[in-house]
Design a protein around this motif. Structure first.
Motif, PDB file in Angstrom:
ATOM      1  N   GLU A 111       6.509 -13.701 -20.192  1.00 22.94           N
ATOM      2  CA  GLU A 111       5.778 -14.089 -21.396  1.00 22.94           C
ATOM      3  C   GLU A 111       6.277 -15.436 -21.909  1.00 22.94           C
ATOM      4  O   GLU A 111       5.473 -16.320 -22.250  1.00 22.94           O
ATOM      5  N   TYR A 123       3.901 -18.819 -21.663  1.00 22.70           N
ATOM      6  CA  TYR A 123       3.489 -19.412 -22.939  1.00 22.70           C
ATOM      7  C   TYR A 123       3.878 -20.885 -22.989  1.00 22.70           C
ATOM      8  O   TYR A 123       3.033 -21.771 -23.223  1.00 22.70           O
ATOM      9  N   THR A 162      -2.262 -15.914 -29.058  1.00 22.66           N
ATOM     10  CA  THR A 162      -1.889 -15.615 -27.669  1.00 22.66           C
ATOM     11  C   THR A 162      -2.832 -14.578 -27.062  1.00 22.66           C
ATOM     12  O   THR A 162      -3.076 -14.590 -25.848  1.00 22.66           O
TER      13      THR A 162
END
Length: 570
Positions: free
Chosen positions: A308, A312, A553
């Motif tokens: 993650e 990102y 997100t």
């Protein structure tokens, strides 16, 4: 009538004597405790037909002659101890480092090792990794309860023996004591101008540093050691002038440590650090393209969080990730391998030294200067974002770059304030990721994290809480919350947060187990100093519901699948 003497008893006595003599000679042969060992010998690895590593004697100069006395052998054997130096870590853990270059044949050859302690107690020795800057193997084991009562602690043997009868610890008085993690030199890095040495236990408190004039850097051992002046002494970072050393093909590493001069006395700091003199060809080689923005963090068992974080930051403009691995034993290597196969630029630096976060960040400045222009120093649970991105349908590689100052305007660092998130009613790690699982935070911003122009960092490499001292010609700029903020998922579900009790990586921040400084901002408010879950933990630190990054997100990385809505990192 006289009875003929029976020979059975005599034969039995002789047999017992011969058996005893055989056993005694075999133990002496494998222990070698009473056999002289000349200091001009070295143990170098060789290979047997079955690829098991064993060690043969060669007449060469060695780096640690005084530390090999009780663990060397006159005959090669897979039962022989691997020559090591050892360090006592927190929580009775022992780190063993091979004291010579010891390449092993296969992953199988790294299994089934034992630590053999001074009272012949043993514990399993698990392979930890290879030190990046010396190529030496490391293993970790726990000190048995029976050894903890002894004083002093001697360095254990690293053995691989199927038969304990062949493995007995020598009681030789020459066996070195265990080094302590609170006082030792652990790493060195050469620059074009000097040598940077990392030493723990000399500058004990933040902001209270020994003057460089009280110190020397020492290259090599004994009477042949070369000393140079220390030019900077800050935290655990010491800068030394280059020594005048020549290198040979059979000896291209020299032990390096620090000498403390105090009231006419000299104290040499124990060391596992090495220095390799520059080659006469000038080194350097071809330079790889410099990344505009990199991200550096220190990690420990963060495999389930890493995808993650990398995905990102990569999508918003971070080009390269440098992870200082503090001794992870989870699946992080497999996760990194998978991410690299997908095209992400990730480098792991094996940095096993305890409570050395500031030193690791200092090291990263010099280590990454040629490959990175700007470095973002954020933890694995921290996500920088700008409220101006909230209407963006997809992420852009220019997003982080938009936060940077214009070229040549004198700004060498930007700092971003943190929003600290709480457990948000979670009782376990959210499989959809921390940005999706935690959405309730404290009201006030705390601390700040930074993005640093590496060439602007002061020569001392001083850093505190993710920001650096800058050279005099540069200044810092703090961003307003409406420009950028860090979502810090600091207080997660209790099973995750509890892991922090075992490790606080900062050298100058006390562990939660320590009762000192109870009002520090580095503590969880109201938690105390025991790893016991408060009854209201899932609802703590929840003052503001903040779904901004969660929704953002979700839009960028979420998709509907046959198994339901999933994030890209799941």
């Amino acid at each position: 009538m006289r009875r003929k003497p029976r020979s059975t008893g005599l034969l039995f006595s002789v047999a017992v004597f011969l058996l005893f003599a055989f056993q005694f000679s075999r133990k002496a042969f494998f222990n070698g405790a009473d056999l002289p060992f000349p200091s001009s010998y070295n143990l170098l690895p060789s290979r047997s037909a079955n690829s098991e590593a064993h060690y043969a004697l060669h007449e060469t100069n060695i780096d640690f002659p005084h530390q090999l006395t009780h663990r060397t052998r006159h005959v090669s054997s897979i039962l022989d101890p691997v020559p090591t130096v050892s360090l006592l870590l927190p929580d009775w853990e022992v780190l063993l480092i091979s004291s010579i270059d010891t390449p092993l044949a296969s992953p199988d050859s790294l299994r089934d090792f034992l630590c053999l302690f001074q009272n012949n107690a043993t514990s399993s020795a698990n392979f930890s990794g290879v030190l990046d800057f010396t190529g030496r193997l490391t293993f970790r084991c726990f000190m048995p309860e029976s050894v903890r009562r002894l004083r002093p602690f001697f360095q254990p043997l690293l053995i691989k023996s199927p038969d304990k009868e062949f493995s007995s610890y020598s009681s030789s008085s020459l066996a070195p004591e265990l080094m302590r993690w609170t006082f030792f030199a652990y790493e060195a890095f050469e620059t074009e101008d000097d040598v940077v040495l990392f030493v723990k236990g000399v500058n004990h408190r933040q902001g209270n540093n020994r003057p460089p004039t009280d110190l020397n850097c020492v290259f090599g051992d004994g009477d042949n050691a070369v000393r140079t002046a220390v030019t900077s002494s800050v935290q655990e970072v010491f800068r030394c002038r280059h020594p005048n050393l020549t290198t040979r093909e059979d000896h291209d590493k020299f032990k390096i440590t620090l000498e403390i001069l105090d009231k006419g006395k000299s104290v040499i700091v124990p060391s596992v650090a090495y220095y390799s003199p520059r080659r006469s060809d000038g080194g350097g080689g071809s330079l790889a393209a410099q990344s505009m923005i990199c991200a550096c963090t220190m990690v420990y068992n963060v495999g389930k969080f890493l995808k993650e974080w990398v995905m990102y930051y990569s999508r918003i403009g971070v080009d390269k990730f440098i992870l200082y691995d503090n001794g992870s034993d989870d699946e992080i290597s497999a996760v990194v391998k998978e991410l690299k196969q997908e095209g992400y630029n990730i480098e792991i630096v094996f940095w096993i030294w305890p409570k050395t976060q500031e030193a690791g960040f200092s090291h990263s400045v010099e280590y990454s200067k040629k490959s990175c222009k700007w470095m973002m120093f954020v933890d694995i649970d921290e996500f920088v974002f700008s409220p101006s991105w909230l209407n963006s349908l997809k992420p852009s590689k220019n997003m982080v770059k938009s936060l940077l100052p214009a070229e040549n305007n004198g700004i060498g660092m930007i700092t971003v304030m943190c929003n600290d998130y709480g457990p948000s009613d979670r009782i376990s790690h959210p499989t959809e990721g921390v940005t999706q699982g935690y959405n309730c935070r404290r009201k006030l911003e705390e601390r700040h994290k930074s993005i640093v122009l590496l060439e602007a960092v002061d020569r001392s490499l001083l850093n505190v809480i993710h920001h650096f001292k800058l050279k005099t010609e540069f200044r810092s700029r703090q961003m307003r919350p409406e420009e950028a903020v860090v979502n810090h998922y600091k207080y997660q579900a209790w099973p995750e947060f509890r892991m922090k009790f075992r490790r606080r990586v900062s050298a100058y921040v006390v562990d939660w187990k320590d009762s000192a400084n109870p009002t520090s901002k580095d503590r969880a408010p109201g938690l105390g100093n025991t790893a016991v879950e408060p009854p209201d933990w899932p609802r703590k630190f929840c003052e503001v519901r903040d779904d901004r990054l969660r929704l953002l997100t979700q839009r960028w990385f979420g998709s509907q699948t046959a198994d339901g809505y999933r994030m890209a990192w799941q």
